[in-house]
Structures are given as structure tokens and as C-alpha cells.
Design an enzyme around this catalytic site. Structure first.
Site, mmCIF file in Angstrom:
data_model
loop_
_atom_site.group_PDB
_atom_site.id
_atom_site.type_symbol
_atom_site.label_atom_id
_atom_site.label_comp_id
_atom_site.label_asym_id
_atom_site.label_seq_id
_atom_site.Cartn_x
_atom_site.Cartn_y
_atom_site.Cartn_z
ATOM 1 N N LEU A 162 0.046 0.202 4.375
ATOM 2 C CA LEU A 162 -0.614 0.175 3.075
ATOM 3 C C LEU A 162 0.216 0.936 2.049
ATOM 4 C CD1 LEU A 162 -3.032 -0.568 1.292
ATOM 5 C CD2 LEU A 162 -4.118 1.562 2.028
ATOM 6 N N TYR A 163 0.840 2.029 2.460
ATOM 7 C CA TYR A 163 1.717 2.780 1.551
ATOM 8 C C TYR A 163 2.779 1.856 0.964
ATOM 9 C CZ TYR A 163 5.588 5.797 0.163
ATOM 10 O OH TYR A 163 6.626 6.389 -0.528
ATOM 11 N N ALA A 164 3.467 1.112 1.825
ATOM 12 C CA ALA A 164 4.506 0.194 1.354
ATOM 13 C C ALA A 164 3.924 -0.883 0.448
ATOM 14 C CB ALA A 164 5.211 -0.438 2.548
ATOM 15 N N THR B 169 1.311 -0.650 -1.514
ATOM 16 C CA THR B 169 0.991 -0.110 -2.839
ATOM 17 C C THR B 169 2.255 0.082 -3.669
ATOM 18 O OG1 THR B 169 1.045 2.207 -2.077
ATOM 19 C CG2 THR B 169 -1.085 1.078 -2.024
ATOM 20 N N LYS B 170 3.341 0.458 -3.023
ATOM 21 C CA LYS B 170 4.593 0.648 -3.750
ATOM 22 C C LYS B 170 5.176 -0.689 -4.225
ATOM 23 C CE LYS B 170 5.198 5.067 -4.022
ATOM 24 N NZ LYS B 170 5.319 5.702 -5.346
#
Length: 337
Positions: free
Chosen positions: A151-153, A155-156
């Protein structure tokens, strides 16, 4: 220039603030000082900045729309360096809402503030994690990024798309920097080098994912700060000859750059260099691959070198020694208080 810098108490944010202040800029720093990791470390970073009269700090959450509107309205920012985010690949598995609030809602507030108040350039942090399941190496800015593994990737990558839409619709020059495994003094405690150092010194085992068969472009934090400073001086312009094959440029004033050291280091090689710097052997627990990780993150830095005339310089062995020197000094001082 008067620069808004978000994430000013963060690892990269504090280092970048120092570089920009040294170059004569005025920096207005923002950070919410959340408890993702030791808040005392964030305060210690800010203490290094607070003596400079060209630095002002506001404790503000970028996801708070009203507060951010006021901040933009009360200051005439020439440029915005957006480094605030909920970081960490694995943490996103257990705390997804933090990523949605900070990385999506917060970034939307930064875009709107920049647009509404006429900022001349927005630089924002992205990540090598956006390459996700892409198997082509080295990773180049024009490559597809449609299969993030965390999810981090995701969002980026969403930040990159949001920024492009603002560049296109409102002619807001936007530069995104995909960071590759940043490390160095004043780093984050959740990062591998930090965790490994702590565990080795405490005679605890370290978990070595994928049995050590991983490689990274470890990039020293001061190199990253210098690259951000270089990017500030070069606003992107649209390319009339652009084709949709290249995802890192556009007909809009928009650019993406890989920001990584050109030499990759294997995980086992990294541990060996850390052992050498510490003068102590690690107790390694070899474990399978983590599902949110990628095996390699090789950076193609041709565009960075050609367009920004910059390439990270600090060799990893030298950077590790500088980190270990800082770590021992910082925690020796902390423990003596």
C-alpha cells in the site's frame, strides 16, 4: 527562496533543511511529530535547525486541510519540498489508514496549497518501491509501474499521478524523486541498517530476508539532500516531442527522477561492511522473502545525471562508518542523560 519543507523533523527532511539553509534559503518546516518511531529523535533533529534564524517550524499535520490552507495563505512560498509521509513498507500491512490519511489526503492538501498560492515549483518524494513487480533491470523512469507490492508503494505512485494532473491542469511544475534505500546518520529506527546495528551491538539476532539474496542501491542521505537542492534549481518544462512510452516525463511541466547510488550492494555484503564498521559479528537468522519486498532495486540514474547534473557519490562502506559513528555517539549521549 522561501521554501515550505514538509517532514522537517524526519530523516531526509532534516538533512535537506540543513543543506537548503546552508545555501541561503529560508525554510519553513512542517511536521506532525507522530509516534511512528521515537519522537525524541525527531526533536533532536529539529534542535540542529532551530538556531538558524532562517528556519521556522510549525507542528502541523498535512492531512489537516484547514491548518494547511492557513499556512499556505500566511506565507508566500516560492517553492515546496514535500517529504512528509507515512513511511515504511511493512507497516502499511497493519496500519493502512495512516498511509491513506498522510500520503493521499495530505498530498492533496499540498497540491491544492501550491496551486492556490502560486508556488513556482513542487518537489515531492516518491520511492523505488513503485516499480513493484517490474522485473526489468535497472529500473528506469520510463518503465511501467502499474503493479505495486505494498500500500505504501501504491500511495506513492498515486502521488505521482496526482502531481501530473496538477502539472497538466494548472501548469504547476512538479518534480518527483524516487528514493532508493536512503541511509545515514540521524536515520529512522525502522530501517534495516539501523535495526541491524542495534541488534548486533546488543548481541541479538537479525532477520535476513530471502536468505540474504537481495540487492539495494543504498543512497547516502546527504547525497539525497544535495540532489533535492539541485532539483529546486531546475523547474521541469513540458516536452512537445513526448510519447506515452515514457512515464517519467510529459507534455506537462512534470519530471520523475530515480535518486539512487549507481552501485548496488548485496544484503550479505551490506552486513559484512556493517560488521567491519562495528568490529563485531552479526548473528544472522535467514528467513524467506517478505511478500511486500522486492528482491532488487537497481536504479538507472542516466536521467538524473543528464538533466540535473548530479549523481550520488558517497560509497556505501564510507557511509556505513559515518552512520555507526553517529549511532554510537548519539545513543551514548542519550543514555548518559
Amino acid at each position: 527562496m522561501r521554501i515550505l519543507l514538509t517532514g522537517a523533523a524526519g530523516f531526509i527532511g532534516a538533512a535537506t533543511s540543513l543543506v537548503l539553509l546552508q545555501k541561503g534559503h529560508e525554510v519553513v518546516g512542517v511536521d506532525n511529530l507522530n509516534d511512528y518511531y521515537d519522537v525524541a529523535l525527531k526533536h533532536a533533529r529539529l534542535a540542529r535547525l532551530s538556531s538558524n534564524t532562517s528556519f521556522a517550524f510549525f507542528r502541523t499535520d498535512i492531512a489537516d486541510r484547514v491548518s494547511m490552507e492557513s499556512l499556505f495563505r500566511d506565507h508566500a512560498f516560492d517553492a515546496v519540498v514535500h517529504l512528509a509521509a507515512q513511511a515504511g513498507v511493512r507497516y502499511s500491512l497493519s496500519h493502512p489508514q495512516r498511509y491513506i490519511d498522510s500520503n493521499l489526503v495530505g498530498f492533496g492538501n499540498i497540491l491544492e496549497g501550491s496551486r492556490q498560492t502560486g508556488a513556482k515549483h513542487l518537489i515531492f518524494a516518491s520511492t523505488s518501491s513503485v516499480y513493484g513487480a517490474n522485473t526489468k533491470e535497472p529500473f528506469a523512469e520510463q518503465d511501467p509501474t502499474g503493479h505495486p507490492l505494498s500500500l505504501y508503494a501504491a500511495t506513492k505512485r498515486a502521488n505521482e499521478l496526482m502531481a501530473h494532473s496538477y502539472a497538466h491542469l494548472f501548469a504547476l511544475p512538479c518534480t518527483g524523486l524516487r528514493f532508493f534505500s536512503v541511509y545515514g546518520p540521524w536515520g529512522r529506527p525502522d530501517m534495516a541498517l539501523f535495526q541491524f546495528t542495534k541488534s548486533i551491538l546488543e548481541d541479538k539476532s537479525i532477520e535476513v530476508y530471502n536468505h540474504g539474496q537481495m540487492q539495494r542501491n543504498f543512497t547516502y542521505v546527504e547525497d539525497v539532500a544535495e540532489a533535492i537542492s539541485c532539483a529546486l534549481e531546475k523547474k521541469p518544462v513540458g516536452e512537445s516531442s513526448w510519447t506515452n512510452v515514457d512515464q517519467g516525463s510529459s507534455v506537462a511541466p512534470f519530471r520523475i527522477y530515480n535518486l539512487g547510488h549507481p552501485k548496488s550492494i548485496g544484503l550479505l555484503e551490506m552486513i559484512a561492511m556493517l560488521e567491519d564498521a562495528l568490529g563485531k559479528k552479526a548473528i544472522c537468522n535467514l528467513v524467506p522473502m517478505h511478500p511486500a519486498d522486492i528482491i532488487h532495486n537497481f536504479a538507472d540514474t542516466i536521467r538524473l545525471e543528464k538533466e540535473l547534473a548530479f549523481c550520488p557519490r558517497v560509497p556505501f562502506a564510507e557511509g556505513v562508518k559515518l552512520f555507526v559513528q553517529w549511532y554510537k555517539g548519539y545513543y551514548a549521549a542519550s543514555n548518559s542523560r
